[in-house]
Design a protein around this motif. Structure first.
Motif, PDB file in Angstrom:
ATOM      1  N   ASN A 316       0.451  -0.999   0.447  1.00  0.00           N
ATOM      2  CA  ASN A 316       0.238  -0.168   0.440  1.00  0.00           C
ATOM      3  C   ASN A 316       0.289   1.628  -0.181  1.00  0.00           C
ATOM      4  N   VAL A 317       1.807   1.456   0.854  1.00  0.00           N
ATOM      5  CA  VAL A 317       2.360   1.929   0.787  1.00  0.00           C
ATOM      6  C   VAL A 317       3.784   3.019  -0.971  1.00  0.00           C
ATOM      7  N   CYS A 318       4.067   1.500  -1.523  1.00  0.00           N
ATOM      8  CA  CYS A 318       4.953   1.775  -2.265  1.00  0.00           C
ATOM      9  C   CYS A 318       4.789   2.363  -2.821  1.00  0.00           C
ATOM     10  N   PRO A 319       5.747   3.302  -3.976  1.00  0.00           N
ATOM     11  CA  PRO A 319       5.351   4.060  -4.889  1.00  0.00           C
ATOM     12  C   PRO A 319       5.524   3.281  -6.018  1.00  0.00           C
ATOM     13  N   VAL A 320       6.165   2.247  -6.095  1.00  0.00           N
ATOM     14  CA  VAL A 320       6.440   1.492  -7.184  1.00  0.00           C
ATOM     15  C   VAL A 320       4.502   0.746  -6.927  1.00  0.00           C
ATOM     16  N   TYR A 321       5.233  -0.100  -6.007  1.00  0.00           N
ATOM     17  CA  TYR A 321       3.808  -1.030  -6.414  1.00  0.00           C
ATOM     18  C   TYR A 321       2.325   0.125  -7.113  1.00  0.00           C
ATOM     19  N   ARG A 322       2.158   1.368  -6.365  1.00  0.00           N
ATOM     20  CA  ARG A 322       0.890   2.041  -6.695  1.00  0.00           C
ATOM     21  C   ARG A 322       1.504   2.203  -7.579  1.00  0.00           C
ATOM     22  N   GLN A 323       2.306   2.264  -8.981  1.00  0.00           N
ATOM     23  CA  GLN A 323       2.075   2.939 -10.276  1.00  0.00           C
ATOM     24  C   GLN A 323       2.299   1.422 -10.934  1.00  0.00           C
ATOM     25  N   ALA A 324       2.141   0.594 -10.948  1.00  0.00           N
ATOM     26  CA  ALA A 324       2.090  -0.487 -11.634  1.00  0.00           C
ATOM     27  C   ALA A 324       1.829  -1.797 -11.387  1.00  0.00           C
ATOM     28  N   SER A 325       0.891  -1.440 -10.251  1.00  0.00           N
ATOM     29  CA  SER A 325      -0.117  -2.505  -9.437  1.00  0.00           C
ATOM     30  C   SER A 325       0.616  -4.069  -9.568  1.00  0.00           C
ATOM     31  N   GLY A 326       0.287  -5.317  -9.174  1.00  0.00           N
ATOM     32  CA  GLY A 326       0.503  -6.251  -8.604  1.00  0.00           C
ATOM     33  C   GLY A 326       0.796  -7.358  -9.257  1.00  0.00           C
ATOM     34  N   HIS A 327       0.451  -7.731 -10.664  1.00  0.00           N
ATOM     35  CA  HIS A 327       0.347  -8.271 -11.629  1.00  0.00           C
ATOM     36  C   HIS A 327       2.210  -8.591 -12.469  1.00  0.00           C
ATOM     37  N   ALA A 328       2.411  -6.817 -12.484  1.00  0.00           N
ATOM     38  CA  ALA A 328       3.641  -6.419 -12.909  1.00  0.00           C
ATOM     39  C   ALA A 328       4.979  -7.199 -12.117  1.00  0.00           C
ATOM     40  N   TYR A 329       4.174  -7.446 -10.853  1.00  0.00           N
ATOM     41  CA  TYR A 329       5.635  -8.561  -9.642  1.00  0.00           C
ATOM     42  C   TYR A 329       5.580 -10.046 -10.948  1.00  0.00           C
ATOM     43  N   ARG A 330       4.649 -10.526 -12.304  1.00  0.00           N
ATOM     44  CA  ARG A 330       4.671 -11.690 -12.399  1.00  0.00           C
ATOM     45  C   ARG A 330       4.913 -12.862 -11.029  1.00  0.00           C
ATOM     46  N   SER A 331       4.631 -12.554  -9.742  1.00  0.00           N
ATOM     47  CA  SER A 331       4.929 -13.446  -8.400  1.00  0.00           C
ATOM     48  C   SER A 331       3.322 -14.153  -7.931  1.00  0.00           C
ATOM     49  N   VAL A 332       3.351 -14.394  -7.209  1.00  0.00           N
ATOM     50  CA  VAL A 332       2.421 -14.561  -5.781  1.00  0.00           C
ATOM     51  C   VAL A 332       2.492 -13.685  -4.879  1.00  0.00           C
ATOM     52  N   TYR A 333       3.478 -13.080  -4.991  1.00  0.00           N
ATOM     53  CA  TYR A 333       3.803 -12.055  -4.023  1.00  0.00           C
ATOM     54  C   TYR A 333       4.072 -10.566  -4.477  1.00  0.00           C
ATOM     55  N   PRO A 334       3.463  -9.752  -4.524  1.00  0.00           N
ATOM     56  CA  PRO A 334       3.686  -8.668  -5.505  1.00  0.00           C
ATOM     57  C   PRO A 334       4.244  -7.602  -3.883  1.00  0.00           C
ATOM     58  N   GLY A 335       4.197  -6.146  -4.911  1.00  0.00           N
ATOM     59  CA  GLY A 335       5.063  -5.113  -3.884  1.00  0.00           C
ATOM     60  C   GLY A 335       6.425  -5.401  -3.698  1.00  0.00           C
ATOM     61  N   PRO A 336       7.289  -4.552  -2.200  1.00  0.00           N
ATOM     62  CA  PRO A 336       8.301  -4.996  -2.137  1.00  0.00           C
ATOM     63  C   PRO A 336       8.646  -6.537  -1.501  1.00  0.00           C
TER      64      PRO A 336
END
Lengths: 465, 226
Positions: A316-336
């Motif tokens: 929720n706090v991550c500036p990258v997650y906020r721009q990229a959303s979860g699927h960008a991380y190609r993984s079950v666990y997104p974000g930092p």
């Protein structure tokens, strides 16, 4: 999941609407969380530090905690299984179902089941497995993937959901959130009653009592565990807390960090199969302790990430997650948290597949500040970047740093380069034949080169006036 | 290279694997990883009472705190059993379930238009608009209702109907969350209920009543009518 695109490519391709809704909801949750913690406690940081120390203690002593919790659960009448891999975990579930001739399953949201792709596996073996968390239910009918560990459909809007419901025969198109929710209520309560087995995860397990703690806001786990006769809990080996009296600290931090609540609505404490006087619930309780890459993490220099209680505050706090959303991380666990955990869980052999994720961070440190178990995520990201470097994992989009390191280690060359580089202001930089620079300039513009300005300022400042 | 190290090196063993159990495999890997640690983190010395919100409690009457905290999470606290029945009538919810242990407490308040059952039949769960069950207790600090298997023999009765009312004996009210944990005792399945069932999965908009009750109520009584 999103092919092999890098996080910034995925972010660049995200629709403006999705990006806006992810940004808005993560920001709101984060702000409420901060207010709740700081209004109620003089020193909430102290709570995070204690919680982090408790979990680190457990992780450093898993060799004694795991057998202890196993013994305690067995005393409570729970059948304990172990699964080293995703496939072993899926097969253990299937074996239990086959032994009971069960072919209908209701599931609560569990990240472990996402990891091991249990839904797909069960479907392949002819078992109906219904997700009962509203968000996960929508993910399931859309054959999609969750994009947030607490809010699985943060990337969807009501119109998309209404279309999915219409397609699935859950009523004519209606995008009112209340109508959507009530239709799910009607549909799912009959699924609970028809099911033979409930599959859940666990938020915490107390080594002292063997109690399994499950939290939901929707009450779906309670419905699963009231309506069926067999309960299977998939539990990552790191989920243990030492004593029951440690639970208040963790429940407090989990509710506040995940959804800005003092307590999640439903907090369940499961000690074993039902008593004969109880009409509803499980006669059989199975626990499957799942490794699936966790011992790889334990062998690494990033064991702190195993403290994670899956609250989603760092997303929720991550500036990258906020721009990229979860699927960008190609993984079950997104974000930092995902940028650390996902590459590690690939194991040594496949680490390279996700070695780019730790780069999807500005190292601003906000994730560390909000983490309820005080995981130093930026440090871990740096360790993983270094690991990728040491192993020579080639990464697309990374500029070559060789020339830079020669320049930066020789003061004279550096000074010359600083002033000489003013020529950049007159060059069409986007046409330079450097792929990394071209990619970068697609969506951004270089600021004007002002190299040497600081040195000049410093030199003038030193001069006595 | 031994079979054992091959298993470690190449990840997933074929299933079924009779050479080494998953349990041994996991515990061996855990021990091996931990052996390398120079120091293991110690359990911190902290008091589990640190999470108590003392400013909320501050020597006040527990029932008053409970009511205030319940209001924050949208649990309706009624002054007495009669008020619950009046509310049900105003909503037009006349079909429901009452736990047998509470029948004598509520019986006199139900008018002839009510159809109240004393046995919850789970295969007809949509027939019940409301339910009234006895709680194992409550936690004042968080406005939480405690439901236990020991006290209630039907988990579905407090979950499936649209409106659920928990009857709490005054002596069973606990002050704070750590006290709630201490009270877990030997119960096989305890659930803490802090507000109505809710979701914000659709665009972050809060909707109540997604699986469990859309209306969560409670009443504190001195004692049951025996």
């Amino acid at each position: 999941m999103n092919g092999r695109k890098s996080v910034d490519q995925a972010a660049a391709e995200l629709s403006a609407e999705t990006q806006a809704s992810v940004y808005h909801s993560t920001k709101v949750t984060h702000e409420k969380r901060t207010k709740l913690l700081f209004d109620q406690y003089k020193n909430p940081d102290q709570l995070r530090q204690w919680a982090g120390e408790v979990k680190q203690h457990v992780i450093d002593n898993l060799d004694s905690y795991l057998p202890a919790v196993e013994a305690r659960m067995q005393q409570n009448g729970i059948k304990v299984h172990w699964a080293a891999t995703a496939s072993a975990a899926c097969h253990t579930v299937l074996d239990i179902l086959v032994a009971r001739r069960a072919y209908r399953v209701v599931k609560t949201k569990t990240m472990v089941s996402e990891e091991i792709r249990l839904g797909r596996f069960l479907q392949h073996h002819g078992i109906e497995s219904v997700e009962t968390d509203l968000g996960e239910f929508i993910v399931q009918i859309d054959k999609d993937h969750p994009s947030h560990i607490v809010r699985p459909i943060i990337h969807k809007n009501r119109r998309e959901i209404a279309q999915s419901f219409e397609r699935e025969g859950l009523g004519a198109y209606n995008d009112d959130p209340k109508t959507i929710t009530m239709r799910a209520r009607e549909h799912l309560r009959h699924k609970y009653m028809e099911a033979d087995v409930a599959i859940t995860g666990a938020n915490f397990v107390s080594a002292e009592s063997g109690r399994i703690v499950l939290v939901t806001n929707e009450g779906n786990s309670r419905f699963c565990l009231a309506a069926t006769r067999c309960h299977i809990a998939l539990i990552g080996i790191e989920k243990i807390v030492p004593r029951d009296q440690d639970l208040p600290l963790f429940l407090n931090l989990l509710g506040r960090s995940a959804t800005a609540q003092e307590l999640t609505v439903y907090t369940e404490f499961i000690k074993g199969p039902r008593h004969e006087d109880q009409l509803d619930g499980s006669d059989e309780v199975h626990v499957i302790f799942v490794d699936n890459g966790r011992t790889d993490v334990l062998e690494s220099d990033c064991t702190e990430i195993l403290r994670c209680i899956r609250c989603g505050a760092c997303l929720n706090v991550c500036p990258v997650y906020r721009q990229a959303s979860g699927h960008a991380y190609r993984s079950v666990y997104p974000g930092p948290l995902g940028a650390v955990l996902s590459p590690l869980m690939m194991g040594k052999r496949l680490f390279f597949e996700k070695a780019d994720l730790p780069k999807a961070s500005s190292l601003c440190g906000a994730c560390h500040e909000v983490c309820p178990v005080n995981i130093p995520i930026p440090d871990l990201l740096l360790r993983l970047r270094n690991r990728a470097h040491v192993r020579g994992v080639a990464m697309e989009g990374s500029p070559p740093m060789g020339a830079w390191s020669v320049l930066a280690s020789q003061p004279l060359a550096w000074r010359t380069a600083l002033s000489a580089s003013r020529v950049l202001n007159r060059l069409p930089t986007d046409l330079l034949p450097i792929p990394a620079l071209q990619a970068w300039e697609q969506s951004r513009a270089l600021p004007e080169w002002r190299g040497g300005a600081f040195r000049k300022w410093l030199a003038e400042r030193r001069r006595p006036s | 290279m031994s079979l054992w190290s091959e298993l470690l090196e190449f990840g997933e063993p074929p299933r079924p694997d009779y050479t080494i159990s998953d349990r041994d495999q996991i515990l061996t890997r855990v021990s091996k990883a931990l052996e390398k640690l120079p120091n293991r983190a110690l359990m911190p010395l902290y008091d589990s009472k640190v999470v108590i919100q003392h400013s909320v409690l501050a020597g006040r009457d527990p029932v008053e705190v409970l009511g205030e905290r319940m209001q924050r999470v949208n649990t309706k606290l009624f002054p007495n059993p009669a008020a619950i029945v009046t509310y049900l009538e105003s909503q037009g919810w006349l079909r429901g379930y009452c736990a047998p242990a509470l029948w004598r407490t509520f019986k006199a308040h139900f008018g002839p238009n009510f159809k109240v059952e004393l046995h919850f039949e789970s295969r007809r769960l949509d027939d019940y608009q409301f339910s009234i069950t006895l709680a194992g207790g409550a936690i004042a600090e968080t406005g939480t209702i405690i439901l236990t298997d020991e006290i209630s023999s039907s988990r579905l009765s407090s979950l499936a109907p649209w409106a659920h009312f928990a009857v709490i004996l005054r002596e069973d009210i606990l002050l704070d969350v750590p006290a709630g944990i201490r009270a877990l005792g030997l119960d096989r399945s305890t659930i803490w209920v802090t507000g109505p069932s809710k979701t914000a999965d659709v665009e972050g908009i809060l909707i109540e009543g997604v699986h469990g009750p859309g209306v969560q109520g409670a009443v504190v009584i001195e004692q049951r009518v025996k």
